[in-house]
Design an enzyme around this catalytic site. Structure first.
Site, PDB file in Angstrom:
ATOM      1  N   CYS A  96     -10.345   9.324   2.390  1.00  0.00           N
ATOM      2  CA  CYS A  96      -9.513   8.643   3.381  1.00  0.00           C
ATOM      3  C   CYS A  96     -10.145   8.691   4.780  1.00  0.00           C
ATOM      4  O   CYS A  96     -11.134   8.024   5.020  1.00  0.00           O
ATOM      5  CB  CYS A  96      -8.100   9.221   3.357  1.00  0.00           C
ATOM      6  SG  CYS A  96      -6.840   8.141   4.079  1.00  0.00           S
ATOM      7  N   ARG A 130       1.123  -0.267   5.253  1.00  0.00           N
ATOM      8  CA  ARG A 130       0.469   0.821   4.538  1.00  0.00           C
ATOM      9  C   ARG A 130       0.364   0.486   3.054  1.00  0.00           C
ATOM     10  O   ARG A 130       1.239  -0.184   2.490  1.00  0.00           O
ATOM     11  CB  ARG A 130       1.232   2.129   4.715  1.00  0.00           C
ATOM     12  CG  ARG A 130       1.269   2.629   6.150  1.00  0.00           C
ATOM     13  CD  ARG A 130       1.698   4.079   6.226  1.00  0.00           C
ATOM     14  NE  ARG A 130       0.678   4.989   5.719  1.00  0.00           N
ATOM     15  CZ  ARG A 130      -0.374   5.406   6.436  1.00  0.00           C
ATOM     16  NH1 ARG A 130      -0.541   4.995   7.693  1.00  0.00           N
ATOM     17  NH2 ARG A 130      -1.267   6.232   5.919  1.00  0.00           N
ATOM     18  N   HIS A 196      -6.046  10.551  -2.798  1.00  0.00           N
ATOM     19  CA  HIS A 196      -5.502  11.875  -2.523  1.00  0.00           C
ATOM     20  C   HIS A 196      -4.969  12.448  -3.834  1.00  0.00           C
ATOM     21  O   HIS A 196      -5.237  11.938  -4.904  1.00  0.00           O
ATOM     22  CB  HIS A 196      -4.360  11.765  -1.506  1.00  0.00           C
ATOM     23  CG  HIS A 196      -4.788  11.270  -0.160  1.00  0.00           C
ATOM     24  ND1 HIS A 196      -5.532  12.027   0.720  1.00  0.00           N
ATOM     25  CD2 HIS A 196      -4.561  10.091   0.478  1.00  0.00           C
ATOM     26  CE1 HIS A 196      -5.729  11.345   1.834  1.00  0.00           C
ATOM     27  NE2 HIS A 196      -5.154  10.159   1.715  1.00  0.00           N
TER      28      HIS A 196
END
Length: 247
Positions: A96, A130, A196
């Site tokens: 990220c 997002r 993640h």
């Protein structure tokens, strides 16, 4: 003879969201279970490190504010040594925000342009929405393709140049930009992506791949990593992949 590897954990206090520290724990545990000593060195702003002594590096995700705080130190203090080490096949995993800062730049939603290290031929532009959810990427890092599973939560859209290869093809989820089905980027032994979760505890194949690359770089290209059981991890991974692919 017991092998020893040295891992540099870049900016652990600034770049550690969504459980990314678990990637370092996974590397340490799968090394220890094989009798390999993993020496973990935190790299904080102002620290001096000899990158020629490092075998692995981990660079986690962070908020835009966290990235802004460390980007100057990354480029000015760590940049020359880290760039040279990457060109000499240092094994790097960047997630990220760390992935974004290894590229050319990150243009934030406020219009601030954060310069990156420029070792990955990618750039990132913040979007208005997002991209959140589970993600599956088909990768080709061995003889047979297999699936990485993780969780993405990012507004940055990362676009690839010709100087990187895609880590894999997105089967479920958004990937780097939500448009071209590219999930992550690879340059030499540097791997960047938005997964993640943490990524490595969910994907022992990738954990072992990174460890083996580091050991071959340190001890010779003929080194073969001893096998290590991962039945529970692989069963959980398979169940999650099948659930996402069939929903």
């Amino acid at each position: 003879m017991n092998q020893t590897l040295r891992l540099a954990h870049l900016y652990p206090e600034h770049m550690n969201v969504y459980g990314d520290r678990g990637n370092v724990i996974a590397l340490r545990q799968r090394c220890q279970r094989r009798g390999i000593n993993l020496d973990i060195v935190p790299v904080n702003p102002g620290d001096i490190i000899d990158w020629q002594t490092v075998d692995l590096a981990f660079f986690g995700g962070g908020q835009d504010s966290g990235q802004a705080l460390i980007t100057g130190d990354l480029i000015e203090r760590q940049g020359p040594g880290l760039r040279a080490a990457i060109e000499a096949d240092l094994v790097v995993l960047a997630i990220c925000g760390g992935y974004q800062l290894l590229g050319h730049y990150f243009l934030t939603h406020t219009g601030e342009r954060l310069p990156g290290l420029g070792v990955l031929d990618v750039h990132t532009i913040a979007g208005k929405q997002r991209m959140i959810g589970n993600i599956v990427i088909e990768v080709h890092l061995g003889a047979e393709p297999w699936q990485l599973v993780g969780f993405e939560n990012h507004s940055g859209r990362t676009f690839h140049g010709s100087g990187v290869k895609s880590l894999g093809r997105v089967l479920v989820g958004y990937g780097d930009n939500g448009q071209d089905r590219k999930g992550g980027a690879v340059y030499r032994n540097t791997f960047g992506c938005y997964l993640h979760g943490a990524l490595l505890p969910k994907n022992p194949q990738l954990t072992d791949h990174l460890i083996e690359l580091a050991l071959r770089r340190r001890y010779g290209s003929q080194y073969v990593l001893p096998p290590l059981p991962a039945e529970r991890e692989l069963a959980a991974q398979c169940a999650m992949v099948q659930r996402l692919l069939t929903r």
